[in-house]
Design an enzyme around this catalytic site. Structure first.
Site, PDB file in Angstrom:
ATOM      1  N   GLU A   1      17.675  21.186  -1.434  1.00 44.56           N
ATOM      2  CA  GLU A   1      18.036  20.854  -0.057  1.00 44.56           C
ATOM      3  C   GLU A   1      16.811  20.664   0.833  1.00 44.56           C
ATOM      4  O   GLU A   1      16.828  19.830   1.749  1.00 44.56           O
ATOM      5  CB  GLU A   1      18.936  21.945   0.538  1.00 44.56           C
TER       6      GLU A   1
ATOM      7  N   LYS B   1      35.249  24.678   6.258  1.00 48.71           N
ATOM      8  CA  LYS B   1      35.987  23.973   5.210  1.00 48.71           C
ATOM      9  C   LYS B   1      37.412  23.637   5.635  1.00 48.71           C
ATOM     10  O   LYS B   1      37.907  22.538   5.336  1.00 48.71           O
ATOM     11  CB  LYS B   1      36.004  24.810   3.931  1.00 48.71           C
TER      12      LYS B   1
ATOM     13  N   MET C   1      -7.504  24.347   1.186  1.00 46.89           N
ATOM     14  CA  MET C   1      -7.893  24.774   2.526  1.00 46.89           C
ATOM     15  C   MET C   1      -8.045  26.287   2.596  1.00 46.89           C
ATOM     16  O   MET C   1      -8.943  26.806   3.263  1.00 46.89           O
ATOM     17  CB  MET C   1      -6.878  24.297   3.556  1.00 46.89           C
TER      18      MET C   1
END
Length: 606
Positions: free
Chosen positions: A80, A192, A507
């Site tokens: 997701e 739902k 970094m």
């Protein structure tokens, strides 16, 4: 995922009824359908063409309705978070609203990072999530999460819909909120039972009386701003990402050339003003150019256009541009004076604001009031000539990452879109590629999200299928979201990925080298062979290439450019000791900028 804007005039009135067949808002049918069907129909009428999503139990009614749509392409992502970043890339590359979708519980919470990222960088996306039935909410039902409350701090707004009759209006409101004013993410969570119940679509009402963004600044503020510009001797146009979101590139160019004022563009505004323009002094900030930093630091007037005075730009606040008065233009009134005292605040859309400044400037100069900035411009150009961006070739013959990125920009050409992850490779990509056009540079600026590049490039390529899209990623970032290569391969999304592989969290390692006595705690990744990125790419159905010699760089990039029907991944094995310069150490003054390690530039006397 293109979306037609809902009429702002009708929304400002508090409510509107939209008749079937109109185009100013959402077309609503008179028949009754399920809430899920109403939602899909609303998306279609808003012009949505693509959705990045991953199904689950609570959102299955919506996926069932989506199955019948022949106007929306659903792209099945592998995580997701990847779907959220893909929606961001889609939106950032086009200016249109990006759409992502997930189920309840962990599906919804996996969207929090891209929502927060979009919120920080003002990217318009709409995230649609399913939730458990309204009767089960609060019972710790399976995969229940209060995503509305969780996401509220990192979105423009979060909706919870339990009534099927409110679905269409809420979706329309979400798109309007995401795209209007200061753009940003909006979440719509639908239970739902609302998705499965019948919905009444005969009337569309958008009750949003509290959302009234200003688009045009106050006339007196414009007059006062131009008066300050006329009196200044060392002004600078400080151009931020707000100018990109407002599609104000032409207006920025017009104002700069009309006034002759030097320009700096932030990390989020790369390409809004052409890098190659003689008035462009570069990027300010921690890893900006010496000229970009010095132009801000030594100015006597900062005209901030859609920028927010981020700490990465200002350095230590009490030492930032000590002799400068500030004009701050932003569509969000909360930004005006938030970080620094502002002499004149211009609240409005960046494009409209700059147009008003141009009109007032033209009026004033027509009467002969033209200031002379020549000495100041020459001083800024002197910094630019004296301290150009550069890098050292590794003495051991290893591949310089800056060389890879510089050649990538040259060979790919000005039409290419680049999406960068976060870290050293992001800074090098912002420094060593020339950006002369807006929306060709995509990155996670405010939140600094590792894993952004691959899914964002995927979203940009879906939006712009005829454009070459490169993801520039570090080996650390790449391993966070490389599963989306499977999405690209299966869905026929031929992005190209350049992995700047230094076998480290680059970094972090640089900071440990500079500030922690080279105590490389948890920043070294295992051997460059684990994983073998070229082989991994092939396992995902992509073309996998590898390059570790300077003489092979051009040939490898050209080979990648010749592939246009499959994703391509190139593993560039680079020196682990390369560092990003210039640099302003965190928390210090911009006056402490180092052009290279232990090399401090001379600004000269004011």
């Amino acid at each position: 995922m293109t979306a037609t804007h809902v009429s702002s005039e009708s929304i400002a009135d508090g409510a509107t009824t939209v008749a079937p067949g109109t185009t100013g808002g959402v077309v609503v049918g008179a028949d009754r359908r399920t809430g899920a069907q109403a939602l899909v129909g609303t998306l279609e009428r808003l012009g949505v063409e693509h959705i990045f999503g991953l199904p689950g139990g609570a959102v299955l009614p919506l996926y069932d309705a989506l199955y019948s749509s022949d106007r929306i392409r659903h792209i099945l992502v592998r995580h997701e978070q990847g779907g959220g970043h893909a929606a961001q890339g889609y939106a950032a590359a086009t200016g249109r609203v990006g759409v992502c979708m997930a189920t309840s519980g962990p599906g919804a919470t996996n969207l929090v990072t891209p929502l927060a990222d979009a919120n920080m960088d003002s990217v318009p996306i709409v995230a649609i999530t399913g939730n458990v039935a309204s009767t089960a909410m609060g019972s710790d039902a399976f995969q229940e999460a209060d995503i509305r409350s969780i996401s509220m701090p990192v979105t423009k707004h979060s909706f919870l819909v339990t009534n099927p009759d409110e679905i269409a209006a809420t979706i329309a409101s979400a798109f309007h909120l995401a795209a209007t004013g200061r753009p940003g993410p909006v979440l719509v969570d639908v239970t739902k039972d609302a998705l499965t119940a019948l919905a009444d679509e005969s009337l569309l009402q958008l009750p949003m009386p509290g959302f009234r963004p200003h688009s045009t600044p106050a006339p007196q503020a414009v007059t006062d701003a131009v008066e300050l510009m006329m009196r200044a001797r060392r002004p600078v146009l400080y151009v931020g990402g707000g100018c990109l979101r407002a599609n104000a590139s032409e207006e920025v160019l017009r104002l700069a050339e009309l006034t002759g004022i030097p320009v700096v563009t932030t990390l989020m505004a790369r390409g809004v003003f052409p890098d190659s323009h003689p008035q462009h002094m570069g990027m300010p900030g921690m890893h900006g150019s010496v000229a970009g930093v010095a132009t801000l630091q030594k100015s006597d007037l900062i005209i901030s256009l859609g920028a927010r005075f981020d700490d990465r730009v200002t350095g230590a606040k009490h030492t930032f541009a000590p002799g400068a008065t500030i004009i701050h233009a932003d569509i969000d009134p909360a930004e005006i004076g938030k970080n620094f005292p502002t002499e004149v605040g211009l609240v409005g859309d960046a494009r409209d604001t700059i147009r008003q400044l141009v009109l007032e400037w033209t009026h004033r100069t027509a009467a002969g009031a033209m200031p002379d900035y020549d000495a100041w411009v020459e001083r800024c150009l002197g910094w630019k000539r004296r301290y150009p961006l550069g890098y050292e070739t590794p003495s051991d013959g290893a591949l310089a990452p800056q060389l890879v990125i510089e050649r990538l920009g040259k060979i790919s050409g000005p039409d290419t879109v680049f999406a960068a992850g976060v870290g050293q490779h992001q800074m090098w990509a912002s420094q060593f590629i020339t950006y002369d056009r807006p929306r060709h540079w995509l990155n996670s600026g405010g939140l600094g999200t590792m894993g952004y590049a691959v899914p964002a490039a995927m979203g940009a390529k879906v939006a712009l299928p005829d454009t070459t899209v490169w993801a520039i990623d570090g080996d650390g970032c790449f391993q966070m979201t490389n599963q989306e290569l499977a999405t690209c391969s299966v869905e026929g999304i031929p992005i190209k990925v350049a992995i700047i592989n230094n076998a480290a969290l680059g970094m972090v390692r640089q900071w440990q080298a500079l500030f922690y006595a080279e105590r490389f705690s948890a920043s070294q990744l295992p051997s460059m062979q684990i994983p073998d990125f070229a082989t991994l790419a092939q396992a995902y159905g992509c073309v996998g290439l590898r390059c570790d010699r300077p003489e092979d760089v051009d040939r490898t990039i050209e080979a990648a450019m010749e592939v246009d029907d499959q994703p391509v991944v190139v593993d560039f094995r680079v020196s682990k000791d390369a560092m990003v310069w210039p640099m302003v150490p965190a928390g210090t003054s911009n006056d402490d900028i180092q052009h290279a390690r232990d090399v401090r530039p001379e600004y000269g006397e004011d």
